[in-house]
Each structure stands twice: as C-alpha cells, then as structure tokens.
Design an enzyme around this catalytic site. Structure first.
Site, PDB file in Angstrom:
ATOM      1  CB  SER A 110      -1.034   0.140   1.253  1.00 32.12           C
ATOM      2  OG  SER A 110      -1.385   1.454   1.497  1.00 32.12           O
TER       3      SER A 110
ATOM      4  CE1 TYR B 272      -4.359  -2.122   4.899  1.00 34.86           C
ATOM      5  CE2 TYR B 272      -3.458  -0.145   4.735  1.00 34.86           C
ATOM      6  CZ  TYR B 272      -3.951  -1.218   4.180  1.00 34.86           C
ATOM      7  OH  TYR B 272      -4.264  -1.410   2.671  1.00 34.86           O
TER       8      TYR B 272
END
Ligand code: NAD
Ligand code: MG
Length: 282
Positions: free
Chosen positions: A176, A189
């Site tokens: 990400s 995360y």
C-alpha cells in the site's frame, strides 16, 4: 478516465461486499484486449472475490490463466467473480477460508493443487484495516487481526507455494502507499504493509537463484469494498492525489498482469506504485 463526482454516503461492515457498493467499481476496461500473456498458467489469488483481487482474477483469465480465488465469507461476490472468469473462457475454483488460521492456508494450497495439479502465480492480496486516529484506540484484538490477516498468510502461503513453483513462476504481494508515506489513522495497517514490502524484497533475494520472482503492487486510494466498509466518510476518497480522484480496480490489475508475465522476467524484489501520482522514494 474522467474525474468522478464525489462518492455518495454509504456504510458497510468488514468484509465489504462489492454488490452493495454505489457506484460499482470498474472491474476491467471494456477495451482491454488479452494477448495470451498468461496462457496455460494457474494463479491463486487471495481476496479474489472482490475489489483488486476480483479485477486481477478477470484480467488473468482474459490473458489465458485459470484461477483459484480465496475469500473469507462473501460467497455472493465470489460466485460473481467465478461467473466473470468463466465468461473469459477460463475456470475458477472458489475456496472459502480464514487465512488467519495456518490450517486454512494449508487447505487452500491443497485444494488448489488437487484441482489444478500445478501452481504458477501466487497473488497475496487479502487484507483488513481498522482506522483509528490514536494509537491508544487500537485494541489488541484489532492489532492482532490486522497482523494475522495482512502478513502471516502472505508468509505461510509463500512458504507453502515454494514446493510447487518452478523456474519462471512468481509471487505478487499487495502492499500500500501507506507503507511508503505513513498514515496517521492507519498506524497498525501501514506497518503490516511495510512488513509486506520488506518481506517481498527479502524473499526475492533468497529465491532469485531458482528463477522465481517476488514482486508487489502498492496501491493508493482504490474504490473497492474495503473503503465503504472501513471509512465513515467516503465522499472525498482519493481527491487529494495528484490525479485528483480515486483509482478503479481496472487501473490496478494490469500491473499484476505485467509482473506475472514474461514481460517482467528481469524484475524481482520491486513494487509498482499505482497511486494516482504520489512520488515514492526508496
Ligand atoms: P476488498 O475488500 O475487495 O478485498 C479484501 C479481501 O480480503 C476481501 O475480499 C476478503 O475476502 C479478504 N479477507 C479479509 N480477511 C480475510 C481472512 N481472514 N481470510 C481470507 N480472506 C480475507 O478490498 P481491496 O481494496 O481490493 O483489498 C485488496 C488489497 O488491497 C488489501 O490487501 C488492501 O490492503 C490493499 N489495498 C487497498 C487499497 C484501497 O484503497 N482499496 C489501497 C492500498 C492497498
Ligand atoms: Mg470481498
């Protein structure tokens, strides 16, 4: 792709369902032409029921691959992916599994091998996120779930796949943009995504001598079920990127096709940044 209007108000629980999203994400461009880039290949894609994973499954099928997809509980979405893959003239094995459990990771590889006998491409893509503005609000349960979903299975499935992958085969991991620029509301995360990036680079070095490649894709804001399932306000999602809009799964999946194909035969340990223009350093 033109700049869309703001996204309408909506909310879902995790895992989100693609069939409940408004607007529906674009899965593949109508004018995307396959050219047998993955003809005869078998791919295993986690989180293949929806979002980026579904798009990867359909693009791989248009390029001639059969696919096995893993999903947590979204049976309706998974069946839709299967229908779309079959429309491309390829087969799709559905495997329902909780990848947080190591036994389920083992069963996934077994079911894939029982059906297809071989495996050429592993796409680690399942993920969860629990946005919180303060680290003090991150519960240990959410922290555990985030790590056990986002990085443990990537490790287990890669390890289990190595018994079946041969020269020229590959692993593609989903990281990400948050791994590279940090995220104030996704501290846990983002750190799993950083782990995925370092895992990818390290495993790539370890198995390069077998001509096995390990690469990844680091998406920016992409319109998938994860978004309405985890953010309260999606209205301006992706508007702060240089391109000024969120991306569609149809704009991410071609990067997986490239990395999985012979076109990327001299590329390993690398990430493609599909993020609307954010410049990434190292
Ligand atoms: P998505 O909700 O469509 O996909 C996530 C999938 O993970 C779900 O379909 C679900 O079945 C699966 N999953 C979750 N927990 C699981 C478990 N315990 N066992 C098995 N499967 C499980 O959303 P997406 O955005 O397409 O997410 C795909 C990947 O892309 C994720 O790793 C996500 O972190 C990453 N990503 C997404 C964005 C974005 O903006 N959408 C940005 C960067 C990275
Ligand atoms: Mg899903």
């Amino acid at each position: 792709m033109s700049k869309p209007k703001e996204f309408p108000k909506q909310s879902q629980d995790q895992p989100g369902k693609q069939n409940e999203m408004n607007p529906k994400p674009e899965i593949i461009r109508a004018d995307y032409k396959g050219s047998d880039k993955l003809k005869g290949k078998i791919a295993l894609i986690t989180g293949g029921d929806s979002g980026i994973g579904r798009s990867v499954a359909v693009h791989f099928a248009r390029e001639g691959a059969d696919v096995a997809i893993v999903y947590l509980s979204e049976t309706e979405d998974a069946k839709k992916t299967k229908t779309l893959v079959e429309k491309e003239g390829q087969s799709c094995l559905l495997i329902k599994a909780d990848l947080k459990k190591r036994n389920d990771c083992e069963r996934v590889i077994k079911e894939c091998m029982d059906t297809y006998i071989k495996l050429n491409i592993l796409v680690n893509n399942a993920g969860v996120q629990f946005p919180k503005d303060s680290i003090e609000d991150v519960s240990m349960d959410d922290f555990d779930a985030t790590y056990k979903t986002n990085i443990y299975p990537y490790f287990h499935l890669a390890k289990l796949s190595l018994a079946h992958l041969n020269s020229g085969d590959c692993i593609i991991n989903t990281s990400s943009v948050t791994a590279y620029r940090g995220s104030s509301h996704l501290v846990d995360y983002a750190s799993t995504k950083g782990a995925i990036t370092s895992f990818t680079r390290s495993l790539a070095k370890q198995i390069a001598d077998k001509n096995l490649r390990v690469n990844g894709v680091a998406p920016g804001p992409i319109w998938t079920p994860l978004i309405p399932a985890t953010f309260d306000d999606v209205s301006d999602f992706g508007q702060d990127t240089p391109l000024g809009r969120a991306g569609q799964p149809s704009e991410v999946a071609p990067a997986y096709v490239f990395l999985a194909s012979k076109d990327a035969s001299y590329i390993t340990g690398q990430f493609i940044h599909v993020n609307g223009g954010e410049i990434i350093g190292a």
